[in-house]
Design an enzyme around this catalytic site. Structure first.
Site, PDB file in Angstrom:
ATOM      1  N   THR A 188       0.863  -1.196   0.000  1.00 14.61           N
ATOM      2  CA  THR A 188       0.000   0.000   0.000  1.00 14.61           C
ATOM      3  C   THR A 188       0.891   1.235   0.000  1.00 14.61           C
ATOM      4  OG1 THR A 188      -1.785  -1.092   1.157  1.00 14.61           O
ATOM      5  CG2 THR A 188      -1.616   1.284   1.491  1.00 14.61           C
ATOM      6  N   VAL A 217     -13.853  -3.697   1.952  1.00 16.79           N
ATOM      7  CA  VAL A 217     -13.196  -2.389   1.924  1.00 16.79           C
ATOM      8  C   VAL A 217     -12.323  -2.275   3.172  1.00 16.79           C
ATOM      9  CG1 VAL A 217     -13.564   0.110   1.972  1.00 16.79           C
ATOM     10  CG2 VAL A 217     -15.106  -1.340   0.642  1.00 16.79           C
ATOM     11  N   GLY A 218     -11.092  -1.846   2.977  1.00 12.38           N
ATOM     12  CA  GLY A 218     -10.168  -1.718   4.112  1.00 12.38           C
ATOM     13  C   GLY A 218     -10.162  -0.308   4.684  1.00 12.38           C
TER      14      GLY A 218
HETATM   15  N1  ASP Z   1      -4.403  -1.326   4.800  1.00 13.55           N
HETATM   16  C1  ASP Z   1      -4.659  -1.957   3.541  1.00 13.55           C
HETATM   17  C2  ASP Z   1      -6.001  -2.638   3.576  1.00 13.55           C
HETATM   18  O1  ASP Z   1      -6.322  -3.252   4.572  1.00 13.55           O
HETATM   19  C3  ASP Z   1      -3.628  -2.959   3.149  1.00 13.55           C
HETATM   20  C4  ASP Z   1      -2.194  -2.583   3.418  1.00 13.55           C
HETATM   21  O2  ASP Z   1      -1.908  -1.512   3.916  1.00 13.55           O
HETATM   22  O3  ASP Z   1      -1.299  -3.378   3.076  1.00 13.55           O
HETATM   23  O4  ASP Z   1      -6.699  -2.624   2.596  1.00 13.55           O
END
Ligand code: ASP
Length: 323
Positions: A188, A217-218
């Site tokens: 990310t 959704v994150g």
């Molecule tokens: N935080 C992101 C999500 O959960 C993934 C990540 O940061 O690697 O969608």
């Protein structure tokens, strides 16, 4: 005797004043991350330099904008768009695969001057989701568009579009195929910036978690969880297990600790990352309006870097500065 007492008092006064003086704040500052997680030194042996170069060139993009007097919002958008175009990172071109073998991308951006913000979740044909998030902020009266609604808004904005297969990459396909054993969660991208007018901005963009269920959704497009900016406290971008970042309101909580408990960026970030999140959950980058920065994580590494007008420029993955 009298003279020496006078001299001592003068000396003490001088020392107090000079030690108490706050260090000069940089005119502008920029911090980025390219994801946190289990980053194995062995596995990264071959691609380490590519990541370092990718982070350096993203910093250079932001540096150019901020040094020329550009806004923190422009810097955040351009830095993240550049990282989205780099297949190394789990955002834009390098987005991970979901459970069904597709890609659903999330992004958000926030302006520290007025709490204006915009976000998109679950887009599948938008080449640069961070640019769409900026348009949601500036060209709609809403904050967050999801899936089909976000695509329809992208139509209306005449955004750059791609076929969903544009997001297919061999490396991400392999980690999707092995995802049950795959411990890698990084990629990310996030950026926080301070411009010469003293305004903060933050943004985050992601393909989410490998193997995520359709429609999941994150935290990255959730204002207050993965992204936050307020000139009175700080700008934050997070990366890690999004569910945990949402449950604990990570980004806004860091700002709250600064606002209500009087903590500095580092203390506030450490309290949340080490005191509230669990080991292995992820990390954050934080910047305040004086240019104080923190890059804190509870994984074994986090791709990250920072630059500022006082000449600081560094890129790190683990503890040591990368060459
Ligand atoms: N935080 C992101 C999500 O959960 C993934 C990540 O940061 O690697 O969608």
């Amino acid at each position: 005797m009298h003279f020496s007492r006078f001299a001592t008092v003068f000396l003490l006064l001088f020392l107090t004043l000079s030690c108490g003086e706050a260090p000069q704040s940089p005119e502008w500052a920029l911090v980025i991350h390219g994801g946190a997680g289990v980053i194995s030194r062995d596995q990264l042996a071959e691609s380490r330099q590519e990541y370092v170069d990718g982070l350096r060139s993203a910093l250079a993009t932001g540096q150019r904008i901020l040094a020329a007097g550009g806004t923190s919002l422009d810097a955040v958008e351009s830095v993240l768009a550049a990282m989205e175009d780099n297949p190394l990172f789990n955002a834009g071109k390098g987005a991970v695969y979901n459970w069904d073998g597709g890609h659903e991308l999330d992004a958000s951006i926030m302006n520290g001057a007025d709490h204006a913000c915009g976000a998109v979740a679950g887009v599948t044909t938008v080449k640069n989701p961070i640019r769409l998030a900026r348009l949601v902020m500036e060209r709609s009266r809403h904050v967050l568009f999801g899936a089909d609604g976000a695509e329809a808004f992208a139509d209306a904005m005449e955004m750059d579009r791609v076929d969903p297969t544009y997001f297919d990459t061999e490396r991400r396909r392999e980690s999707w195929e092995n995802f049950r054993e795959d411990q890698e969660k990084h990629g990310t991208v996030g950026c926080v910036a301070l411009d010469v007018s003293g305004n903060l901005a933050a943004g985050t963009s992601t393909g989410g978690l490998t193997g995520k269920r359709f429609g999941r959704v994150g935290d990255s497009p959730i204002i207050g969880a993965g992204t936050w900016a307020d000139n009175r406290t700080c700008a934050v971008s997070g990366t890690g297990v999004g569910e945990e970042f949402i449950r604990h309101g990570v980004a806004q909580r860091i700002a709250d600790l600064m606002e209500y408990a009087g903590l500095g960026v580092t203390e506030a970030a450490e309290k949340v990352v080490h005191g509230i999140l669990q080991e292995g959950d992820g990390g954050v980058i934080v910047l305040d309006a004086k240019g104080n920065a923190a890059m804190v994580y509870n994984t074994n590494g986090m791709f990250r870097g920072r630059a500022s007008s006082d000449g600081l420029l560094e890129v790190l993955i683990w503890d040591e500065v990368e060459e």
